[in-house]
Write a protein that holds these residues in place. Structure first.
Motif, short mmCIF file in Angstrom:
data_model
loop_
_atom_site.label_atom_id
_atom_site.label_comp_id
_atom_site.label_asym_id
_atom_site.label_seq_id
_atom_site.Cartn_x
_atom_site.Cartn_y
_atom_site.Cartn_z
N PRO A 35 0.82 -1.23 0.00
CA PRO A 35 0.00 0.00 0.00
C PRO A 35 0.85 1.27 0.00
O PRO A 35 0.56 2.21 -0.74
N MET A 36 1.89 1.29 0.83
CA MET A 36 2.69 2.51 0.93
C MET A 36 3.35 2.88 -0.39
O MET A 36 3.38 4.05 -0.78
N ASP A 37 3.90 1.91 -1.06
CA ASP A 37 4.73 2.22 -2.23
C ASP A 37 3.99 2.11 -3.56
O ASP A 37 4.54 2.51 -4.59
N TYR A 38 2.76 1.58 -3.53
CA TYR A 38 2.06 1.42 -4.80
C TYR A 38 0.66 2.02 -4.80
O TYR A 38 0.24 2.63 -5.78
N GLU A 96 4.99 7.54 -11.06
CA GLU A 96 5.19 6.61 -9.95
C GLU A 96 6.51 5.86 -10.10
O GLU A 96 7.23 5.60 -9.13
N ARG A 97 6.83 5.55 -11.35
CA ARG A 97 8.09 4.82 -11.58
C ARG A 97 9.28 5.69 -11.24
O ARG A 97 10.30 5.20 -10.73
N ALA A 98 9.15 6.98 -11.54
CA ALA A 98 10.27 7.88 -11.20
C ALA A 98 10.47 7.90 -9.68
O ALA A 98 11.60 7.89 -9.17
N TRP A 99 9.35 7.91 -8.96
CA TRP A 99 9.41 7.89 -7.48
C TRP A 99 10.04 6.58 -7.00
O TRP A 99 10.90 6.58 -6.12
N ASN A 114 13.70 0.27 -12.00
CA ASN A 114 13.29 0.14 -13.40
C ASN A 114 13.95 -1.03 -14.11
O ASN A 114 13.34 -1.68 -14.95
N ASP A 115 15.18 -1.32 -13.73
CA ASP A 115 15.89 -2.40 -14.40
C ASP A 115 15.56 -3.77 -13.83
O ASP A 115 16.07 -4.78 -14.31
N THR A 116 14.75 -3.77 -12.80
CA THR A 116 14.42 -5.07 -12.19
C THR A 116 12.92 -5.28 -12.23
O THR A 116 12.39 -5.79 -13.20
N PHE A 117 12.26 -4.79 -11.19
CA PHE A 117 10.80 -4.94 -11.13
C PHE A 117 10.13 -4.24 -12.30
O PHE A 117 9.12 -4.70 -12.83
#
Lengths: 339, 505
Positions: free
Chosen positions: B276-279, B354-357, B366-369
């Protein structure tokens, strides 16, 4: 994969497990019913069957000889929840604070006779040990309860005992400050362990505490031992205290009885619930009768030892007889039918 | 005369040990329930709780706390907050209540065991309050979501989750049964009061509270802060227990208990809190990242408490720190892909911003998940949202009961740690879960993961539909779907958005 539609799951007015009832659920039902996951399957826990506490729960809870098809169906007649328990007890404690404040302001303890002060040291302040054994036993039963509605009653019972252990300690400290030479606050353990007046209760409670089957411990504790404790300490001691000018103790006992009477209400309701079980009621009656037969002599001996030592005027035999009559009434079919 | 100070009588109320006469000490305190370490009673009698409270104070303070929490709820009940709330935020509430309400109630029995079986009288009294506290937390966290079942059937899981065979509920129960339901009073205290409540509950109760307040949900924010104030008190039972163990030559056992419980609960809480916190929380409402909370609450505060007690960091500390940056990202992706198994609606919510965050908070994301999400996003944008839904059963860890998963992308680390024991092959997500199993195989070896149940016939027929049904999805409520119906993917259509599409994926 299967796609469900919102319309298949119309909003509910309450939990699905309560939705079949036609009336709206009470706060008590919403927050108290069907809360244990350890009774859902044969194995109480996800841990292996040889783990000691897995074996323990199967043997002493799941396989208890007192049986009912639906322990979750039990309801506390007081419908107490945590929130209301605190409200009630906060009020009760305010009352006790007021009693203590009033009596210390009136130099109540200074006015007690030396003889009575000595009896308080023998018959009252060591009671914290006895009350604490009930605190421990009720906690065991909270841990071993076959349903949440039963467990909650035991939690409150254990909390109640801590309340009175604390108030007894409070009085011990007060009496120590007024009567420093009687051994208040230091001699209680020796009295509890050695004085003949206490040995019956000590034996009763030590044996109750190690009776692991939840139902037998419940019967021993709440239907035999605790009524005996209430009769001896809260009723008899209270009367004798009053006769000896100790109005504070008499009033404290009366306040404590309010908690005890609540325990009596749900304990007897739980017994009735077990006796009313269509499949197991008759067997349960025989079983509880056998437990009464087993535990009553210890309780009678405890009451007799305590009451007859407390004051000559006390008819200890009468106290024990009243307890026996009441126990018997709990198992008569007429009593069940009338409720 | 004024009333006596608490200190004038407090010690008398916790001087309640006696020597049994009619039964043996080991009968009164069976080691399996009480103290298997054989620490002398006189040592237990030195137990001194750092935070003292009387019954009289307890019922008064708790009454006020309840009045506060319930009145905030009542005052806001007529607002349409929940009707209008972001569906992903509601998912956080669904996940929280389903996972937590009955778990807190279960802890009543853990505290009850300490009340009955601790040899330390002060601890028995404190655990009595702990038992009452956990009753509060169970009941209040049923009362609050109860009104929401009229809004959304998925809130029924607040009561039903722990009666279900949903994989996420199984994972939670397995950890809790291990840590708080089947241990003796002493070990329970170390595992529950110290490792769990001192170590990890504040992540959930303080961290999420800040996010909830930012979301305008003052009912929930206030509720969990109030709960944490109880936890902070009764968690302190664990500290003197550990001191007594260390002083009596049981440091290794204490350390092991901390290490087992901390890992087990971390694995659950990272999902409960980290995702929840990160997504799910909208970017502008996020207080801090999960990693930042963990660094402060666990990496600094808990670690310091461990060292102050003469204990060490768990031996797997480096693995744990790596897990804080990995596990919940893996599970955010996995739970989203298997969303129809859930009782909440997760959102993918990994748009360009969100990806930048995420990249800022978790360098290398970005290179993994991110590469996993690239594939999902590409499929959705190509008109194949069905390809973003996983079918079948992932490999489950035989300890934590969570899908085995690890970093993908360019630093592929996904692997299972396996062990053959008595002819059965067990798979683990990590060396830590494998280590816990090997400490006491008989404790864990008989349990079937939900994947095992598919192969041994417990789930029958072995079809996707019956698996979902077994887990209660489509039975208790509708199963999960993307909370925003994939609307977040449209952010990639905006001018200037630079989706990272993986060639050939």
């Amino acid at each position: 994969m299967a796609v469900e539609h919102e319309s298949d799951f119309a909003p509910l007015k309450t939990w699905s497990h309560l939705a079949k009832n036609r009336r709206r659920p009470t706060e008590y039902e919403i927050v108290s019913t069907n809360l244990l996951w350890s009774t859902d399957d044969d194995a109480p826990w996800a841990m292996g069957p040889d783990v000691p506490l897995s074996r323990w729960y199967i043997k002493y809870r799941n396989n208890s000889p007192l049986r009912h098809g639906d322990w979750d169906g039990f309801r506390d007649p007081d419908q107490l929840v945590y929130r209301t328990y605190n409200m009630i007890q906060d009020g009760q404690e305010s009352h006790v604070d007021a009693l203590l404040e009033d009596h210390s302001g009136n130099e109540h303890d200074e006015g007690l006779t030396t003889e009575w002060v000595g009896r308080l040291a023998t018959f009252y302040t060591p009671a914290k040990y006895l009350l604490h054994t009930v605190q421990m036993a009720a906690a065991y039963l909270a841990a071993l309860s076959p349903s949440s509605t039963i467990e909650n009653c035991f939690i409150f019972e254990s909390g109640d005992q801590l309340r009175w252990v604390s108030r007894t300690a409070y009085r011990t400290a007060e009496l120590r400050s007024t009567h420093p030479d009687v051994g208040f606050g230091s001699q209680e353990r020796a009295t509890w362990e050695n004085h003949p007046a206490w040995q019956g209760f000590r034996e009763l409670m030590e044996k109750t505490l190690v009776t692991w089957d939840w139902a037998e411990q419940f019967v021993a504790l709440n239907l035999v031992a605790k009524p005996a404790i209430d009769a001896a300490l809260l009723r008899t001691l209270s009367t004798v205290a009053h006769d000896n000018g100790d109005t504070l103790l008499a009033l404290l006992c009366r306040a404590q009885l309010i908690d005890s009477e609540r325990t009596v209400r749900w304990s007897e309701a739980l017994l009735r619930y077990a006796l009313d079980s269509p499949e197991h009621g008759d067997d349960n009656r025989d079983l509880v009768q056998s437990w009464f037969n087993k535990w009553a002599p210890l309780a009678d001996a405890a009451v007799t030892a305590y009451c007859s030592a407390l004051a000559q005027a006390v008819d200890a035999g009468e106290v024990a007889r009243e307890l026996a009559n009441h126990r018997e009434s709990l198992l008569t079919p007429a009593a069940v039918a009338s409720l | 005369m004024p009333l006596l100070e608490r200190s004038a009588w407090y010690d008398i109320a916790r001087d309640t040990n006696w020597t049994p006469k009619y039964v043996e000490v080991d009968e009164l305190f069976p080691p399996d329930q009480s103290d298997p370490y054989g620490i002398p009673v006189a040592e237990w009698e030195t137990f001194d709780e750092p935070y003292k409270v009387s019954y009289r104070e307890y019922v008064s303070v708790q009454r006020e706390k309840d009045a506060g929490a319930y009145s905030v709820k009542a005052a806001l009940a007529r607002s349409s907050y929940y009707e209008d709330a972001d569906p992903a935020y509601l998912s956080m509430l669904k996940l929280h209540y389903g996972a937590i309400a009955l778990s807190e109630y279960a802890a009543c029995q853990s505290d009850a065991r300490m009340t009955r079986f601790s040899k330390a009288p002060g601890m028995r009294n404190m655990a009595t309050f702990g038992m009452l506290d956990e009753l509060r937390h169970g009941q209040i966290q049923l009362y609050f979501p109860h009104q929401l079942v009229s809004l959304d059937r998925q809130f029924d899981w607040a009561h039903q989750a722990h009666h279900s065979k949903n994989w996420a509920a199984i994972a939670g129960r397995h950890a809790l049964d291990d840590v708080m339901m089947t241990r003796d009073a002493v070990t329970t205290s170390v595992m529950l009061n110290f490792a769990f409540e001192t170590g990890l509950t504040n992540i959930q109760m303080i961290g999420l509270s800040a996010d909830a307040a930012n979301m305008g949900d003052f009912t929930f924010s206030n509720l969990i802060t109030s709960i944490q104030s109880d936890e902070a008190r009764h968690a302190q039972i664990g500290t003197p227990v550990l001191e007594i163990m260390v002083r009596n030559g049981r440091k290794a056992e204490a350390q092991q208990a901390v290490d087992i419980a901390f890992w087990r609960i971390h694995r659950i809480f990272a999902i409960l809190t980290g995702i929840p916190m990160d997504y799910w929380i909208p970017l502008e409402k996020r207080d801090r990242s999960f990693k930042e909370y963990m660094t402060e609450f666990v990496g600094e505060q808990f670690e310091r408490q461990l060292l102050d007690l003469g204990l060490e960091r768990p031996w797997y500390w480096d693995i744990f720190l790596e897990d804080v940056e990995t596990h919940h990202h893996c599970q955010a992706a996995a739970t989203w892909a298997w969303r129809n198994t859930l009782w909440w609606n997760p959102t993918g919510n990994v748009g360009p911003r969100e990806r930048a965050w995420l990249e800022e908070k978790y360098p290398g994301w970005n290179d993994t998940f991110g590469m996993y999400w690239d594939v999902m996003i590409e499929n959705i944008r190509a008109g194949h949202p069905e390809k973003s839904e996983a079918v079948g059963m992932p490999a489950m860890c035989n300890m934590c009961q969570i899908p085995i998963s690890n970093k993908g992308g360019t630093v592929w680390q996904a692997r299972a740690y396996q062990l053959e024991y008595e002819g059965r092959l067990y798979s683990f997500c990590s060396t830590v879960c494998k280590w816990i199993f090997e400490l006491e195989p008989s404790r864990y070896k008989t349990f079937n993961t939900i994947a095992d149940r598919m192969y041994n016939g417990e789930i029958s027929p072995n079809t996707p539909e019956s698996i979902l049904q077994y887990m209660g999805s489509g039975v208790i409520s509708q199963g999960g779907r993307d909370a925003h119906d994939l609307a977040w993917v449209r952010a990639y259509d905006e001018p200037g958005a630079t989706p990272r599409l993986v060639a050939g994926s």
